[in-house]
Structure formats: structure tokens, C-alpha cells
Design a protein around this motif. Structure first.
Motif: not given
Length: 409
Positions: A380-402
Motif C-alpha cells: 500500500s505504501i509504495t502503491a500510494l507513493a507511485s500514484a502521488t509521484v505520477y499525479a504531482l510530478v509527472v502529469r504537471p511536467a508533461e502538461h508544461r512540456a505539451a
């Protein structure tokens, strides 16, 4: 001889087979750790170090040979990796001391890790966008066969010649793959001028990947998801056999069922990608599946309601999510830095091994022999951390790059 064309099933299957070396090297040896310890005159716990040093080699090999492949080409480095796996596997079969076994296992891990990282880089060399995500899914699908058959195959081979026969079989399998790859695989690195390999350039490549928010963000998503997966893999026997009373034979069947979940996820991802479903949506769905199943298992554990027929089905569903997320996240990590795909592949492989190893160690240290809490909590800890990184780091960065690409055009 005419080489395999990249779009053929045979090419994809060969890459998948090369990616299975680590699974066979680890899973085939699990049933014979006890006999190996007895043969070498050491405690079973020390014999288990053969798994640990293999994973260390698997993590270190890509860090060196991933950058090298960006300069000298994928094919020679890949063939060297397979050759190392086969050669040192043969040496392991004739080892007389635990120290020798550990040395050869470490070097086998380097060879297997090199193959793994180059398979990922070769797919990135040849394909982009949707097609790359589909191909990554198919490679994962082919590679998913290994965890299903490796433990049973290990037992069958061991009946013929003990633990040494397993090392011999691994060496023989590596030799067969080396021959096929030498005859059938061509170079995939684009034919552009490349400077000679320099340590300084490799370090600059690592700095670039580590500072690229999309690339390192996806690498973190992959690593944390692998931590969740490995928490189950490393702790499943402790829970299913030690607490829930499953027989070793039944455990093998249940373990195979979870591997089928990975394969189902990879196939589902390939088909949905072909139909035009965006990668962001697929990753979101996959992460949601992983988080929900992990948290539900944790809640059931806390409530004292965990059982075989709850744990395994939910784990299978969670592994479907893993099979959906991984191909998209791998391509997401490599796509922004195509000219140093070897470096990016090395980063995500090493980070994955680091988090997986830590997750496994925490599960083992936390396990009390009475509850599955260490396994389900770590999932659970690692799954929640993964989803958090995707939501707070990856998606905003992809949006800015687009947005940047749109304004530039």
C-alpha cells in the motif's frame, strides 16, 4: 543470413526471451537453496546471499553498459551481456565454495541486467509513441512466461543433477540465446555519428536524466510500483505457506496465477493502446487498480479477514494494473531523451532494483510470523507513493512540456 525484422512476432519474442534471463536465474534456484547450502557446507541463510548478489549485479550492470551502448551500439553490448550470463553460469555449476558461487552469481547478474536494459533501449530505438508502448507491452507479455514456469522447471532440472544442473541449464539457455541473437538481431541504434565513450559524457547523461522531471518521474513511478509488486513476491511464501497453510505445490500454482495477471495487463494495454486510448488514461486506470487492491488488502489484514481466496485474487487484479502501467511508464521515461536511451534505461532499472530490494528487506524485517501486515502495508505504501509521484510530478511536467511544444509550433 537475413535478420529478424523489428515488426515481426519472432523479433518481439526474442527480445522477451532475453528479458527473462533474470527471472529464470532467480526463480529456478529458489527450490534448491537448502541443498546448495548443504553441498557447500554453509548455513541456508548464507546460501540465500546468491540471490542478493545477483540483484546487485543486475542493478550495477546497466549503470555501466547502458551508457556504453549509447556510443558503441546496442548489439555488441547485448551479445557481451548474454555471453557473460552463459559463461559465468557455467562457472557456477563447477564452484566448490560459496565465495566462488557468489562471485559468478554477481557477474551473471551484470550480464542479465545488461540484457534487460538493452531490450528496453532497443524498443525505444525502433519505435515511438503508441507503437512503442504496444511493443513494450508485447515484450512484457513474452517475459511474463518466465515466472510461471521457472520454479517448476527448477525442480525438474534439480532432480536430474541437483543445484549444479540448474546453473548448467542456465548456461545452456544463455548459450542458445546468444547464438540466436548473434544470427538474428541487427543493430538498432540509429546510424548517426557518435563520439567515443567517455566517463564524463556518461555522467552528463545521468545528470540530464536525473534532472528531467518527466523522465525521472516515470522512473520513480516504475520503481515504486516494482516495490509494491516485490513486496508481494518476496513475502507471499511467508504468508501463504507460513500463515495460511498452503502447500508448496499449491503455492507454485498460486504464484503462477499472479504472473498471469501481469500478462493479462500487458495484453490489455497493447490492445487499448492500439485503439487509441491515451497513455495518461491507461496509467491512471492502472495506478487506480494497484492502489485500490493494495489498500483493500491492508484493510482486510487489519480487520483479520485475510485468507488465501482473498489475498491471491486481489493480488492478481493488482498485477493486471502493473501490466498496464509499466509499458507506458517505461516509454514515458525514455521518450524525452531518445539519444541517451541507454542511460535512461539504466537509471530506471537501477532505481527499480534499489526500491525492490528495500521493499523486500523491510517486509522480511517487519514480518512477525502471525500476520500479513508487513506485506500488505508495504504494498500500500509504495502503491500510494507511485500514484502521488505520477499525479504531482509527472502529469504537471508533461502538461508544461505539451504547452511549450504548442507555443513553439
Amino acid at each position: 543470413m537475413r535478420r529478424l525484422r523489428p515488426h515481426t512476432v519472432g523479433f518481439t519474442f526474442l527480445l522477451g526471451a532475453l528479458a527473462t534471463l533474470a527471472s529464470f536465474a532467480t526463480d529456478m534456484g529458489l527450490p534448491v537453496l537448502g541443498p546448495m547450502a548443504q553441498s557447500l557446507g554453509v548455513a541456508p541463510g548464507r546460501a540465500a546471499l546468491s540471490l542478493s548478489v545477483f540483484m546487485v549485479g543486475f542493478a550495477l550492470g546497466p549503470l555501466v553498459f547502458g551508457p556504453v551502448s549509447d556510443h558503441v551500439g546496442r548489439r555488441p553490448v547485448l551479445l557481451a551481456g548474454v555471453a557473460a550470463f552463459a559463461t559465468f553460469g557455467a562457472f557456477g555449476a563447477f564452484s566448490r565454495t560459496l565465495g566462488a558461487v557468489l562471485l559468478w552469481r554477481l557477474l551473471m547478474g551484470v550480464g542479465a541486467g545488461t540484457c534487460s536494459v538493452l531490450v528496453v533501449a532497443m524498443v525505444r530505438d525502433l519505435f515511438t509513441g503508441v507503437e512503442a508502448r504496444v511493443r513494450q507491452s508485447y515484450v512484457n507479455l513474452a517475459a511474463g512466461i518466465a515466472p510461471i514456469i521457472a520454479p517448476t522447471l527448477g525442480v525438474a532440472v534439480a532432480t536430474l543433477g541437483g543445484w549444479r544442473a540448474i546453473y548448467g541449464a542456465l548456461a545452456a539457455g544463455g548459450a542458445v540465446l546468444l547464438t540466436i541473437a548473434a544470427l538474428q538481431l541487427g543493430e538498432t541504434l540509429p546510424p548517426t555519428p557518435h563520439e567515443s565513450f567517455e566517463v564524463r559524457r556518461a555522467i552528463e547523461g545521468y545528470a540530464r536524466v536525473l534532472s528531467h522531471r518527466v523522465s525521472i518521474g516515470y522512473a520513480a513511478v516504475i520503481a515504486l510500483n516494482f516495490g509494491s509488486l516485490f513486496a508481494y513476491v518476496s513475502g507471499s511464501s511467508l504468508v501463504l505457506i507460513g500463515i495460511l497453510g498452503v502447500s508448496p505445490r499449491m503455492y507454485g500454482l498460486l504464484f503462477a496465477a499472479t504472473s498471469l495477471g501481469l500478462m493479462t495487463g500487458a495484453l490489455t494495454n497493447a490492445r487499448l493502446s492500439r485503439r487509441g486510448v491515451p497513455h495518461a488514461r491507461l496509467i491512471t486506470w492502472g495506478l487506480a487498480i494497484i492502489v485500490v487492491t493494495s489498500v483493500l488488502l491492508l484493510a482486510l489484514t487489519i480487520a483479520g479477514a485475510i485468507s488465501v481466496w482473498v489475498l491471491v485474487p486481489l493480488a492478481v487484479v493488482g498485477f493486471v494494473g502493473q501490466g498496464i502501467v509499466r509499458p507506458n511508464a517505461v516509454q514515458g521515461a525514455l521518450e524525452p531523451v531518445p539519444e541517451i536511451a541507454g542511460v535512461a534505461s539504466a537509471v530506471l532499472t537501477a532505481l527499480q532494483m534499489l526500491v525492490g530490494g528495500l521493499s523486500s528487506a523491510i517486509v522480511a524485517a517487519w514480518f512477525d510470523g502471525r500476520s500479513a501486515i508487513s506485506v500488505t502495508a508495504m504494498m500500500s505504501i509504495t502503491a500510494l507513493a507511485s500514484a502521488t509521484v505520477y499525479a504531482l510530478v509527472v502529469r504537471p511536467a508533461e502538461h508544461r512540456a505539451a504547452l511549450a511544444d504548442a507555443s513553439a509550433s
